[in-house]
Scaffold this active site. Structure first.
Site, short mmCIF file in Angstrom:
data_model
loop_
_atom_site.label_atom_id
_atom_site.label_comp_id
_atom_site.label_asym_id
_atom_site.label_seq_id
_atom_site.Cartn_x
_atom_site.Cartn_y
_atom_site.Cartn_z
N ASP A 33 1.86 -8.22 -2.23
CA ASP A 33 1.28 -6.76 -3.05
C ASP A 33 0.18 -6.34 -2.63
OD1 ASP A 33 2.67 -6.23 -5.88
OD2 ASP A 33 1.39 -5.35 -4.34
C1 GLC Z 1 1.98 -2.29 -6.24
C2 GLC Z 1 3.03 -3.06 -6.07
C3 GLC Z 1 4.19 -2.98 -5.92
C4 GLC Z 1 4.63 -2.42 -4.90
C5 GLC Z 1 2.99 -1.87 -3.97
C6 GLC Z 1 3.23 -0.74 -2.94
O1 GLC Z 1 0.57 -2.23 -6.33
O2 GLC Z 1 2.58 -3.74 -7.52
O3 GLC Z 1 4.97 -3.06 -6.49
O4 GLC Z 1 5.80 -2.21 -4.33
O5 GLC Z 1 2.32 -1.64 -5.07
O6 GLC Z 1 3.23 0.25 -3.43
#
Ligand code: GLC
Length: 722
Positions: A288
């Protein structure tokens, strides 16, 4: 479709330098430069805490430029981009990767296409209330057709985090509180995104998230710790991910949270023992955002290098924008602190997905012409409207709905006249102006209405009032946990003012989570749960209000009586003192025993009656048959739910667990027999030694139109003599 590229992958690995291998594991988030003299992070905080207005923010952003770090790309230091959403830029960057780097390895473009790209469909929590896997797959398909036209190769979806705490803002992004529904929802989305051939230009890889148990963040507070028994993890939180892996998902995103003290990003048991060795997953894992570097903050890594080492050795392949890998892995390899074998495993997984997507043969999968032609097609809009109509839950209806043509509506509340609010959280490509608000729909459909601006005098000639209440879209989604999920006082006061007129009042809910609405449930004539319904919001709502569509949706998440009831869910344990009249039973002194609306609840403009539940035990499973009759005067669709209870076991079991459901249309007066076959393995659980067992003994099987009002029969399960 070829599905084995191992030779090509090994040949490439032989040619690649360590730096080029590390480059493949770097996902770059285009950084914004210029136009503002604070960091982008600080700028976002400034708009959230009101130091600058949204308009100022937009103006500043419009003059900001993106830095795509082209020089790093040319040097082979970038394997993927996140957050890039236009065909022109995608092709420009892909051209650099393919023609100006030493080995010409194509880029992978990832993006959050959670519930539509330009054609925004209802938020996942809303759409899950349709209980319709075919619909979930169809809306994922159009999302893929639009997003791939915009240059996207992989979506960071579906999100299949089971969540039972409405304080958590990300409950909006998933399929609610039930394990079976979340599993079926996730698998349908994977199939819709990926289609039947990933090399096709309109197919995009599904990246299932957030692995795992993010929905169990303590106290519903985002990013908080997760601590639970392995039995609970395997019974309630892992099945949707396993279902998505079985459906062929090509990527998995570990969650920000820990599981029992080990953050998922560095959790070898989760990412290798379970995901790879037990489930046989051969796609790629991607962290993430910034999550690898944040393992230092978690307190599990001394520094970024330690975090990078732990992550890649745990089985995390790609680093989403933390730069932990790009800044430390080459040195860690040189010092033999990380093995080339671990590095090669990660790179092989990333290359495999790029081969799966056909990117080596067709690196340019879109064009500006395709992009222009692909967006917001009429067919997509009508599917978005169908999805919204099937997601709208009729929570309460004394006798008011459906409304008769020609009546005059008094409409109040900001969301009724705010197109942008209809997209809900995570509609990052959406243009709010694409949405049809309720007021827009009233105008185009010639409804006799008046919109009550704030503090206007309430006109006498309205026949019915519709009050848009709930929460704004930025109050759900990521980093949007709320300690209080009651309606704000101004919305209650608005409802009171309208009720005082003596005319019927409809509460029209726009929200991204269950809300605690006991007062509303008691005082208004009808409640429509519209969630955040997407581009066709207004048209779908009007079609339900005036009965063009008979609502059929059922809640996939419990509506608590108060914030303090959270977490609350139907599949709870009985305890030794189930809540009751006696003082010494499991309950709160200041709230009723039950929620305002239970899981599976949803009304129709007709009524249904259940009869003749019959069970028959077979060798491998139990068959249940039930009669369902439409006892009203118009057609309707009923979602028939089948639950099971293991009455005595070596670990206590939930009072109900959904094991199957069937969505059936019935004409007025029509009766149909619905048959469920429940394999015995669906009744199993994990014993104290983590063996999956099915308990010999008495079970109870329930069938009904929600998780409370059910017919039930008991039966004995005796394992077949092997
Ligand atoms: C965010 C979220 C995740 C998302 C990622 C990219 O922090 O937790 O769900 O896909 O970043 O945007």
């Amino acid at each position: 479709m070829k599905n084995n590229y191992e030779k090509e992958i090994q040949d490439l690995l032989m040619e690649m330098t360590i730096e080029e291998k590390v480059g493949q594991l770097q996902q770059c988030g285009p950084s914004l430069v210029g136009a503002f003299d604070v960091s982008f992070e600080e700028l976002v905080n400034m708009v959230f805490d009101g130091r600058i207005s949204k308009a100022d923010f937009q103006n500043i952003m419009s003059s900001a430029k993106h830095d795509f770090h082209e020089e790093d790309l040319r040097a082979g230091k970038i394997g993927s981009y996140n957050g890039l959403n236009d065909a022109k830029t995608a092709n420009e960057l892909q051209k650099i990767a393919v023609t100006e780097t030493r080995l010409g390895i194509p880029l992978l473009f990832g993006y959050d296409v959670i519930h539509g790209y330009r054609t925004v469909t209802p938020i996942p929590l809303a759409e899950s209330c349709a209980w319709e896997p075919e619909l979930w797959e169809r809306t994922a398909r159009i999302a893929a057709e639009e997003a791939t036209a915009g240059g996207v190769h992989m979506t960071f979806a579906p999100m299949v985090d089971v969540s039972r705490d409405a304080r958590w803002g990300r409950v909006s992004e998933g399929a609610g509180e039930d394990v079976l529904l979340s599993s079926i929802y996730g698998a349908a989305k994977v199939k819709g995104f990926q289609g039947d051939d990933l090399t096709k230009e309109d197919a995009m890889a599904a990246c299932v998230k957030h692995f795992a148990a993010y929905g169990a963040a303590e106290a519903g507070k985002d990013y908080n710790r997760v601590d639970m028994s392995m039995q609970r993890l395997f019974e309630e939180y892992l099945p949707p991910f396993e279902a998505c892996v079985k459906a062929g998902a090509r990527a998995i995103m570990p969650a920000f949270n820990d599981i029992n003290g080990i953050p998922c990003s560095v959790n070898h048991w989760l990412l290798t023992n379970l995901l790879r060795n037990q489930w046989g997953f051969d796609g790629m894992t991607i962290s993430d955002a910034n999550a690898i570097a944040e393992c230092v903050t978690h307190g599990i890594a001394e520094n970024t290098a330690d975090a990078a080492k732990q992550a890649i050795e745990a089985g995390l392949d790609m680093d989403m924008t933390s730069n932990a890998f790009s800044e430390t892995l080459v040195k860690l390899i040189a010092e033999s602190a990380v093995s080339v074998e671990a590095l090669d495993k990660a790179v092989a997984n990333v290359l495999r997905v790029k081969f799966d997507l056909g990117l080596f043969d067709h690196p340019y999968q879109t064009s500006e012409e395709r992009e222009k032609a692909a967006m917001l097609k009429p067919a997509y809009r009508s599917l978005a409207r169908e999805a919204a109509e099937k997601s709208i839950v009729l929570l309460k209806n004394e006798t008011l709905l459906p409304l008769k043509p020609g009546i005059k509506l008094g409409i109040a509340g900001e969301q009724a006249n705010n197109r942008g609010e209809m997209t809900g959280a995570w509609a990052i490509k959406a243009d709010g102006e694409d949405c049809v608000s309720l007021i827009d729909a009233c105008m185009t459909q010639g409804i006799d209405y008046v919109y009550l601006e704030e503090n206007t005098v309430i006109p006498e000639d309205c026949d019915v009032f519709v009050a848009a209440v709930g929460e704004m879209k930025n109050q759900s989604g990521e980093a949007a946990s709320r300690a209080s999920i009651e309606l704000p006082a101004d919305q209650i006061n608005l409802l009171k003012k309208l009720i005082e007129t003596g005319k019927p009042v409809i509460a029209l809910l726009f929200n991204g989570r269950p809300l605690a609405i006991p007062w509303v449930a008691e005082h208004v004539s009808a409640i429509i749960e519209a969630w955040h319904p997407g581009v066709e919001a207004g048209n779908a709502i009007l079609n339900v209000l005036f009965g063009k569509v008979n609502p059929s949706a059922k809640l996939t998440t419990t509506f608590p009586y108060a914030s303090g009831q959270c977490p609350i869910y139907y599949a709870h344990m009985n305890t030794g003192r189930p809540g009751g009249k006696s003082k010494f039973t499991s309950k709160y002194l200041d709230t009723p025993l039950v929620p305002v609306y239970p899981f599976g609840h949803g009304l129709s403009y007709t009524t249904f009656a259940y009869s003749e539940l019959q069970l028959s035990e077979g060798q491998e499973g139990v068959t249940a048959s039930v009669k369902v009759r439409n006892t009203g005067d118009r057609e309707g669709t009923e979602i028939v739910q089948c639950y099971i209870r293991d009455i005595v076991a070596k670990r206590i079991r939930p009072v109900k667990q959904l094991v199957d459901f069937s969505k059936i249309p019935l004409q007025a007066g029509e009766e149909r027999e619905v048959v469920f076959y429940v394999p015995y393995h669906k009744m199993g659980y994990y014993d104290m030694n983590m063996r999956h067992v099915i308990e010999e003994g008495e079970f109870e099987l329930f069938v009904g139109g929600n998780s409370v009002d059910c017919l039930s029969n008991k039966f004995l399960y005796k394992p077949a003599i092997s």
